[in-house]
Design a protein around this motif. Structure first.
Motif, mmCIF file in Angstrom:
data_model
loop_
_atom_site.group_PDB
_atom_site.id
_atom_site.type_symbol
_atom_site.label_atom_id
_atom_site.label_comp_id
_atom_site.label_asym_id
_atom_site.label_seq_id
_atom_site.Cartn_x
_atom_site.Cartn_y
_atom_site.Cartn_z
ATOM 1 N N SER A 212 0.817 -1.219 0.000
ATOM 2 C CA SER A 212 0.000 0.000 0.000
ATOM 3 C C SER A 212 0.847 1.264 0.000
ATOM 4 N N TRP A 213 1.454 1.563 1.163
ATOM 5 C CA TRP A 213 2.219 2.802 1.292
ATOM 6 C C TRP A 213 3.492 2.773 0.450
ATOM 7 N N GLY A 214 4.016 1.571 0.211
ATOM 8 C CA GLY A 214 5.312 1.471 -0.456
ATOM 9 C C GLY A 214 5.275 1.276 -1.946
ATOM 10 N N ILE A 215 4.129 0.860 -2.527
ATOM 11 C CA ILE A 215 4.072 0.628 -3.977
ATOM 12 C C ILE A 215 2.884 1.341 -4.616
ATOM 13 N N LEU A 216 1.664 1.073 -4.122
ATOM 14 C CA LEU A 216 0.474 1.641 -4.764
ATOM 15 C C LEU A 216 0.446 3.174 -4.684
ATOM 16 N N LEU A 217 0.763 3.739 -3.527
ATOM 17 C CA LEU A 217 0.734 5.201 -3.410
ATOM 18 C C LEU A 217 1.803 5.874 -4.263
ATOM 19 N N PRO A 218 3.046 5.364 -4.294
ATOM 20 C CA PRO A 218 4.011 5.938 -5.240
ATOM 21 C C PRO A 218 3.565 5.821 -6.701
ATOM 22 N N MET A 219 2.918 4.697 -7.046
ATOM 23 C CA MET A 219 2.400 4.552 -8.415
ATOM 24 C C MET A 219 1.358 5.621 -8.712
ATOM 25 N N GLY A 220 0.459 5.849 -7.730
ATOM 26 C CA GLY A 220 -0.557 6.876 -7.913
ATOM 27 C C GLY A 220 0.045 8.255 -8.055
ATOM 28 N N GLY A 221 1.119 8.515 -7.304
ATOM 29 C CA GLY A 221 1.806 9.795 -7.432
ATOM 30 C C GLY A 221 2.443 9.978 -8.787
ATOM 31 N N ILE A 222 3.029 8.915 -9.329
ATOM 32 C CA ILE A 222 3.645 8.968 -10.659
ATOM 33 C C ILE A 222 2.588 9.244 -11.721
ATOM 34 N N VAL A 223 1.448 8.571 -11.591
ATOM 35 C CA VAL A 223 0.352 8.777 -12.547
ATOM 36 C C VAL A 223 -0.093 10.236 -12.547
ATOM 37 N N ALA A 224 -0.286 10.804 -11.352
ATOM 38 C CA ALA A 224 -0.786 12.179 -11.252
ATOM 39 C C ALA A 224 0.220 13.188 -11.785
ATOM 40 N N ARG A 225 1.495 12.952 -11.523
ATOM 41 C CA ARG A 225 2.501 13.948 -11.919
ATOM 42 C C ARG A 225 2.773 13.937 -13.415
ATOM 43 N N TYR A 226 2.771 12.767 -14.028
ATOM 44 C CA TYR A 226 3.271 12.683 -15.391
ATOM 45 C C TYR A 226 2.190 12.457 -16.455
ATOM 46 N N LEU A 227 1.199 11.610 -16.177
ATOM 47 C CA LEU A 227 0.223 11.304 -17.223
ATOM 48 C C LEU A 227 -0.661 12.494 -17.566
ATOM 49 N N LYS A 228 -0.877 13.385 -16.599
ATOM 50 C CA LYS A 228 -1.739 14.524 -16.905
ATOM 51 C C LYS A 228 -1.095 15.476 -17.899
ATOM 52 N N THR A 229 0.206 15.309 -18.135
ATOM 53 C CA THR A 229 0.885 16.133 -19.144
ATOM 54 C C THR A 229 0.378 15.808 -20.539
ATOM 55 N N PHE A 230 -0.018 14.569 -20.743
ATOM 56 C CA PHE A 230 -0.515 14.145 -22.048
ATOM 57 C C PHE A 230 -2.010 14.465 -22.127
ATOM 58 N N LYS A 231 -2.374 15.342 -23.045
ATOM 59 C CA LYS A 231 -3.767 15.774 -23.152
ATOM 60 C C LYS A 231 -4.700 14.618 -23.459
ATOM 61 N N SER A 232 -4.176 13.623 -24.193
ATOM 62 C CA SER A 232 -5.020 12.473 -24.547
ATOM 63 C C SER A 232 -5.351 11.608 -23.332
ATOM 64 N N ALA A 233 -4.582 11.785 -22.235
ATOM 65 C CA ALA A 233 -4.805 10.974 -21.033
ATOM 66 C C ALA A 233 -5.805 11.600 -20.080
ATOM 67 N N ASP A 234 -6.322 12.760 -20.435
ATOM 68 C CA ASP A 234 -7.280 13.459 -19.568
ATOM 69 C C ASP A 234 -8.699 13.056 -19.952
ATOM 70 N N PRO A 235 -9.591 12.637 -19.033
ATOM 71 C CA PRO A 235 -9.417 12.603 -17.567
ATOM 72 C C PRO A 235 -9.026 11.231 -17.024
ATOM 73 N N ALA A 236 -8.567 10.307 -17.926
ATOM 74 C CA ALA A 236 -8.276 8.939 -17.478
ATOM 75 C C ALA A 236 -7.218 8.927 -16.391
ATOM 76 N N TRP A 237 -6.214 9.854 -16.503
ATOM 77 C CA TRP A 237 -5.155 9.865 -15.498
ATOM 78 C C TRP A 237 -5.714 10.138 -14.099
ATOM 79 N N PHE A 238 -6.732 11.001 -14.046
ATOM 80 C CA PHE A 238 -7.294 11.369 -12.748
ATOM 81 C C PHE A 238 -7.958 10.170 -12.075
ATOM 82 N N TYR A 239 -8.744 9.426 -12.841
ATOM 83 C CA TYR A 239 -9.438 8.271 -12.270
ATOM 84 C C TYR A 239 -8.448 7.163 -11.893
ATOM 85 N N LEU A 240 -7.384 7.022 -12.699
ATOM 86 C CA LEU A 240 -6.359 6.032 -12.373
ATOM 87 C C LEU A 240 -5.611 6.432 -11.102
#
Length: 387
Positions: A212-240
């Motif tokens: 949880s704290w060691g893998i899933l949350l860092p993954m969620g942080g990576i998704v929020a920081r980087y995928l939202k840069t790609f316009k085609s990933a909006d709003p999928a990045w948010f739900y992920l």
């Protein structure tokens, strides 16, 4: 020599090794000062053994305990617990280094700290200790038990000397399972039940928190920081991102609750830093969940402040969570392969983050360059004429 005598000698020659094998390796151990005991038992953990002679009529128990300290100059302990099966309530004999040899003192243990030496529930005599030829410590003593005693709860332990006193013993499964029942009449020794269950709970606690704290949350942080840069990933990045964080938080709550339960099972044993970090991570994670429902709209004047709060708290949770996972591994004394596996998992996530950082910055810079060019028109700082 008659045939009958020869047959008897042959039977004795066969029977003697059989008795030694039945008692185990402890039967071959020798002691100084002509100390001999009627029975012995190889204990199931810590490579220890106990030898004894029990006079049931007088309720007198002469005992020898043999074990190797975890390091040179460490201590060894053996005792009986008249009220329970563990350390709390044990009436113990502890042999520790003193004046170039070993000295034995008695301890009435309350809770999970050894405390100071003093009188115990049994009258003791002939206390002594020495180092055997194999380097293990041999501790001797005589205890007067209650009339009619046949089966006793025994505990044993080894540990280091710290600051000239009794240091904290290890927390491996061998240390935690160093307890059981001993039948003084039949010689039957049984290991305590329940140690494996506690160990499974600790392993479950560690796995839940690592995932949880060691893998899933860092993954969620990576998704929020980087995928939202790609316009085609909006709003999928948010739900992920929300899915990773909610699932991670849910699993983390289970791990946190398991830790609280383990703390209740181990009264007197406290890992303050690990506990405090865990409480902090849980509290901040709960705040993040509530913050999700209080998120202002993108054009709201308070949205920049909310973003700053959300990002800073999120990164704090990730960092503290990873640090606490390593501290938990140290407490559990997990095998190196598990530490290595987690390090590899975190390194992969870190590598992905570095690669995405470079990619997203190149996209952002290219996008800004394009926007500036469109704003400047022909590049001379003037807007193009409107049609």
């Amino acid at each position: 020599m008659s045939a009958v005598r020869l047959l008897a000698l042959l039977l004795l020659a066969v029977a003697a090794p059989a008795r030694v094998a039945a008692q185990g390796a402890c039967a071959a151990e020798k002691f100084t000062k002509n100390r001999v005991y009627a029975a012995c038992s190889d204990l199931p953990t810590l490579g220890a053994s106990v030898h004894w002679t029990y006079d049931a009529a007088a309720s007198s128990l002469s005992v020898a305990f043999v074990a190797a300290p975890p390091s040179a100059g460490g201590w060894v302990a053996w005792g009986l617990n008249p009220t329970g099966s563990g350390m709390d309530g044990a009436q113990a004999l502890i042999a520790a280094p003193k004046g170039g040899g070993y000295d034995v003192q008695t301890y009435a243990i309350s809770g999970y700290s050894v405390g100071a030496p003093g009188a115990i529930a049994y009258k003791t005599s002939d206390l002594a200790a020495e180092v055997g030829s194999d380097g293990r410590v041999q501790m001797f003593g005589k205890l007067e038990l209650a009339n009619g005693t046949a089966v006793v709860n025994q505990v044993w332990q080894v540990g280091p000397v710290s600051g000239g006193g009794i240091g904290i013993h290890g927390m491996s499964s061998a240390n935690k399972d160093a307890r059981g029942k001993l039948n003084l009449l039949t010689g039957q020794s049984t290991a305590a039940s329940g140690g494996g269950s506690v160990l499974r709970k600790k392993n479950t606690h560690g796995i839940l928190n690592a995932v949880s704290w060691g893998i899933l949350l860092p993954m969620g942080g990576i998704v929020a920081r980087y995928l939202k840069t790609f316009k085609s990933a909006d709003p999928a990045w948010f739900y992920l991102h929300v899915a990773c964080q909610l699932i991670g938080y849910g699993v983390g709550v289970s791990g946190w609750a398991t830790g609280i339960h383990l703390g209740n099972l181990s009264k007197g044993i406290t890992y303050s830093l690990h506990r405090n970090i865990g409480i902090t991570v849980f509290a901040l994670g709960t705040l993040q969940i509530f913050a999700l429902f209080l998120r202002p709209k993108k054009d709201h004047k308070f949205r920049p402040y909310w973003n700053a709060y959300h990002h800073s708290v999120g990164y704090t949770i990730i960092i503290l969570g990873i640090v606490n996972i390593f501290k938990g591994m140290t407490i559990l004394q997990v095998e190196q392969k598990w530490k290595t596996g987690y390090i590899i998992a975190i390194s992969i996530l870190g590598g992905v983050a570095v690669a995405l950082e470079a990619i997203t910055w190149s996209i952002v810079l290219k996008r800004r360059k394009t926007e500036d060019k469109n704003y400047n028109g022909n590049g001379n700082g003037q807007l193009p004429l409107s049609m």
